[in-house]
Design a protein around this motif. Structure first.
Motif, PDB file in Angstrom:
ATOM      1  N   LEU A   1     120.092  30.218  80.574  1.00 58.09           N
ATOM      2  CA  LEU A   1     119.630  29.575  81.798  1.00 58.09           C
ATOM      3  C   LEU A   1     118.484  28.627  81.489  1.00 58.09           C
TER       4      LEU A   1
ATOM      5  N   GLU B   1     116.501  27.453  86.571  1.00 57.52           N
ATOM      6  CA  GLU B   1     117.534  28.392  87.022  1.00 57.52           C
ATOM      7  C   GLU B   1     117.032  29.839  86.965  1.00 57.52           C
TER       8      GLU B   1
ATOM      9  N   ALA C   1     114.695  30.455  89.907  1.00 54.00           N
ATOM     10  CA  ALA C   1     115.201  30.068  91.224  1.00 54.00           C
ATOM     11  C   ALA C   1     115.095  31.197  92.250  1.00 54.00           C
TER      12      ALA C   1
END
Length: 88
Positions: free
Chosen positions: A65, A69, A72
């Motif tokens: 990731l 991400e 998030a």
């Protein structure tokens, strides 16, 4: 029998406050647990060669990731890192 001072010592290591009734109850429970270990000593040993097999898979490098991400769904982040509550 497990000594009450041993129970208090273990409780202090775990940072758990126990009253006298709890110390008495835990001492009895520790005795029961140790009795189970004594029972295991009675199990006979078996002389046998085990066929060992490697069940591990080789490591594979894969795409991970991105930092955005990964953060998030974080409840809080700061300067690109996860932010959690202070531990005292």
């Amino acid at each position: 029998m497990v000594d009450h001072e041993e129970v208090r010592h273990v409780a202090s290591l775990a940072r758990v406050a126990l009253d006298d009734d709890e110390v008495e109850r835990f001492a009895a429970q520790f005795d029961d647990i140790l009795a189970y270990f004594d029972t295991l000593d009675e199990v006979p040993e078996v002389e046998r060669e085990e066929d060992l097999a490697n069940v591990m898979r080789p490591d594979e490098v894969r795409e991970g990731l991105s930092q955005e991400e990964a953060l998030a769904n974080a409840p809080e982040s700061e300067a690109g890192f996860f932010k959690g509550p202070k531990v005292s």
